[in-house]
Design an enzyme around this catalytic site. Structure first.
Site, mmCIF file in Angstrom:
data_model
loop_
_atom_site.group_PDB
_atom_site.id
_atom_site.type_symbol
_atom_site.label_atom_id
_atom_site.label_comp_id
_atom_site.label_asym_id
_atom_site.label_seq_id
_atom_site.Cartn_x
_atom_site.Cartn_y
_atom_site.Cartn_z
ATOM 1 N N GLY A 84 10.042 -0.150 12.179
ATOM 2 C CA GLY A 84 9.396 0.758 13.098
ATOM 3 C C GLY A 84 7.981 0.348 13.460
ATOM 4 O O GLY A 84 7.489 0.669 14.540
ATOM 5 N N ASP B 276 15.077 6.825 3.754
ATOM 6 C CA ASP B 276 15.599 6.003 4.851
ATOM 7 C C ASP B 276 16.697 5.069 4.345
ATOM 8 O O ASP B 276 16.707 3.878 4.664
ATOM 9 C CB ASP B 276 14.465 5.200 5.491
ATOM 10 C CG ASP B 276 14.806 4.716 6.898
ATOM 11 O OD1 ASP B 276 15.737 5.293 7.503
ATOM 12 O OD2 ASP B 276 14.150 3.787 7.397
#
Length: 388
Positions: A119, A235
């Site tokens: 990200g 995650d």
């Protein structure tokens, strides 16, 4: 008129020194008394404010408390404020490693060396002067979330060391970049092997998939139950499960992870994660828990069983969401349609059904009904041993 002394009443200043019965006595006592009371009240108020702040700190958001611990870390602060390279493990191949070596080993972060992306940055393959390969994550830009990800990654992997976690070798800041140095994983990610490779000869066999599931569960059980303080990953997904040369699984990417002290059961959170893996309760409660990680791991188990992505917009509407589709097939008693044709066989039938049952428990909509990860690991042990 208005005169004093000889032509009028005595002036106040002419009162004899020995006479202390005038109005000055009353004013002096009142002033002293008022000042004393004011000081006393001020001290009491100050103590009350201090005590209130202490209580708030003790009962405050565990994220904030843990971030204070992270920011107090001398070595991490040192790396974030300078260009000093901090090595966690003094291996023979990196004793004299410098930032210049990192730049040279990636050809100044040439695009040809990119092996992954996240990200907030890219991951590069690097060949150190010693000949050893490492992976370097480069977090770039001036962003508070990027800084937080860097600190979370270092804090988690500095504490947590297990054979099924990707090893962090070191870290540093270089200009506006934050660099994280990892051991190199020869076979990339599980996501790559399940969803990117097209050649039939390289498909993961069932034995390899079951081994990967067990290894990932072992790493997650260590984070939840053994590491102190415990860590919630937040995650878990197939692209964050990396495979070494022997296809041993290693959990990676701890940028969203949070530390949990023994008396905490959750952390408050923004809605973070990856579509298809996010537990349904996160959007309602905005809390991250161990059971949320278990849900995400259940989705990974379904990927291993089906060979399908968690969300596939190319499929028919009723089949796009993997979790919903699997539950529909199971309810209709069509389990044989669930399994990836490349791994389905009668020889593995019992193991496939056993892992499917474990996965369905993990993805239960009610987090209270999901097993803890150590229970999941025990169930996988049973499958490997030939039990149900």
């Amino acid at each position: 008129m208005g005169l004093c002394g000889a032509l009028g009443p005595p002036c106040v200043s002419e009162i004899e020194p020995g006479d202390r019965s005038g109005p000055n006595k009353k004013i002096g006592l009142s002033g002293i008394l008022g000042i004393t009371i004011s000081l006393g009240l001020g001290i009491i108020l100050l103590l009350a404010v201090v005590l209130l702040n202490m209580v708030k700190k003790d009962a405050g958001d565990p994220i904030d408390n843990m971030e204070e611990d992270i920011y107090r870390s001398h070595r991490l602060s040192e790396a974030c404020s300078s260009s000093k390279l901090v090595l966690l493990f003094q291996n023979s191949y990196c004793k004299e490693l410098t930032i210049g070596d990192l730049l040279q080993s990636t050809d100044n972060f040439d695009q040809a060396n990119i092996i992954g992306c996240g990200g907030f940055g890219l991951v590069y393959k690097a060949n150190l002067p010693s000949g050893t390969k490492v992976a370097i994550k480069r977090l770039s830009g001036d962003c508070g979330q990027m800084e937080r990800e860097f600190r979370a990654e270092v804090e988690a992997l500095s504490r947590a060391q297990h054979k099924n976690l990707v090893p962090l070798q070191g870290y540093c800041r270089h200009g506006n970049d934050m660099l994280l140095i990892y051991s190199y994983m020869e076979n990339g990610s599980l996501d790559y092997w399940l969803h990117e490779r097209n050649d039939e000869g390289s498909l993961l066999k069932w034995d390899a998939r079951l081994k990967i599931a067990h290894g990932a569960a072992s790493g997650l059980a260590y984070l939840h139950k053994v590491c102190e303080p415990n860590i919630v990953h937040r995650d878990i997904k197939s692209s964050n499960i990396l495979l070494d040369e022997k296809f041993e699984a290693h959990l990676a990417d701890f940028g969203l992870s949070r530390l949990l002290n023994p008396y905490n059961t959750h952390v408050t959170t923004d809605l973070v994660g990856t579509l298809g893996y996010i537990p349904p309760e996160y959007s309602q409660t905005l809390t991250a828990t161990f059971k949320g990680d278990v849900y995400s791991f259940g989705v990974v188990l379904l990927e291993l069983l089906t060979g399908r992505r968690p969300v596939d917009v190319c499929k028919a509407k009723s089949c796009r969401d993997l979790v919903s589709w699997v539950l529909q097939m199971k309810y209709a008693k069509k389990e044989e349609h669930i399994f990836d044709p490349s791994i389905f066989s009668k020889a593995h039938g019992k193991q496939l059904l056993g892992v499917l049952e474990i996965a369905c428990k993990c993805i239960d909509q009610d987090p209270r009904s999901r097993p803890a990860i150590d229970q999941v690991l025990l169930s996988l042990d049973g499958v490997l041993a030939g039990e149900n």
